[in-house]
Design an enzyme around this catalytic site. Structure first.
Site, PDB file in Angstrom:
ATOM      1  N   ASP A   1      -3.868  -4.523   6.420  1.00 64.77           N
ATOM      2  CA  ASP A   1      -4.274  -5.389   5.315  1.00 64.77           C
ATOM      3  C   ASP A   1      -3.111  -6.314   4.952  1.00 64.77           C
ATOM      4  OD1 ASP A   1      -5.907  -6.436   3.375  1.00 64.77           O
ATOM      5  OD2 ASP A   1      -5.515  -4.852   1.901  1.00 64.77           O
TER       6      ASP A   1
ATOM      7  N   HIS B   1      -2.891  -1.226  -2.996  1.00 67.55           N
ATOM      8  CA  HIS B   1      -4.034  -0.334  -2.827  1.00 67.55           C
ATOM      9  C   HIS B   1      -3.964   0.797  -3.847  1.00 67.55           C
ATOM     10  CE1 HIS B   1      -4.579  -1.511   1.701  1.00 67.55           C
ATOM     11  NE2 HIS B   1      -4.921  -2.477   0.857  1.00 67.55           N
TER      12      HIS B   1
ATOM     13  N   SER C   1       0.860  -1.180   0.000  1.00 70.10           N
ATOM     14  CA  SER C   1       0.000   0.000   0.000  1.00 70.10           C
ATOM     15  C   SER C   1       0.894   1.226   0.000  1.00 70.10           C
ATOM     16  CB  SER C   1      -0.949  -0.028   1.205  1.00 70.10           C
ATOM     17  OG  SER C   1      -1.865   1.052   1.151  1.00 70.10           O
TER      18      SER C   1
END
Length: 205
Positions: free
Chosen positions: A145, A52, A25
């Protein structure tokens, strides 16, 4: 450590790896570029990247990675199967999963709380579809995540690697993957690439 079993093809217990799944991310582009630039064009294991991305802003992530990677990079298409010699990138605005038959599919639904494409969802699907034949990697990012996904791959017998938090611009995702997912290896990106070369040289199906 469950995923880092013997990598000797002469070992009857050896199971070749069939996928490298990389999740990241915020701050992930630099370590991802380092990792991909260290893999040779003949790296034998298919690679899927789940980073992401904004669902509303255009992204040129595959094009950017192509400047840094010896392996060609492009957006993943629903229904295709990851194949050696290509890096597939999860597209923005949806979640990507690996179906039981080995093909990629988009999973509809609202945006996950931790961002999308969801690293957890993809890693968990890879664990279900491939079991010990999956390699999961988590790089820089915020929140957690990927931690559940790393745990799923590890439980399934796959190999799990995480960028060392001290080398990450945003250490939350790597730290969570270690604390919650119990990853096998904790290393800087260049060393992760060396580990992948060793696993790749052991052979694939």
């Amino acid at each position: 450590m469950s995923g880092l079993r013997s990598v000797s093809a002469a070992d009857p217990a050896f199971t070749p790896f069939e996928l490298v799944a990389i999740g990241c991310s915020a701050g992930g582009l630099a370590p991802l570029s380092t990792l991909l630039s260290s893999l040779s064009r003949d790296f034998p294991i298919p690679v899927v990247v789940v980073q992401h991305l904004s669902a509303t802003l255009p992204s040129q992530l595959p094009e950017v990675l192509n400047f840094r990677s010896a392996l060609p990079c492009r957006w993943a298409e629903p229904g295709e199967r990851p194949r050696r010699g290509t890096v597939l990138v999860a597209p923005p605005g949806t979640n990507l999963v690996l179906a039981e038959n080995g093909s990629l599919a988009r999973q509809p639904g609202p945006k996950p709380r931790l961002g999308w494409p969801s690293v957890d969802l993809f890693l968990e699907s890879a664990a279900r579809a491939l079991g010990p034949r999956a390699i999961a990697i988590v790089l820089s990012g915020m929140m957690h995540d990927g931690a559940k996904g790393i745990a799923a791959v590890r439980r399934a017998g796959g190999a799990t690697m995480v960028q060392h938090p001290r080398s990450a611009q945003f250490p939350e995702m790597p730290s969570a993957a270690v604390d919650l997912g119990r990853a096998d290896l904790l290393m800087p990106p260049a060393t992760i690439a060396l580990a992948l070369d060793i696993l790749g040289e052991a052979g694939v199906r």
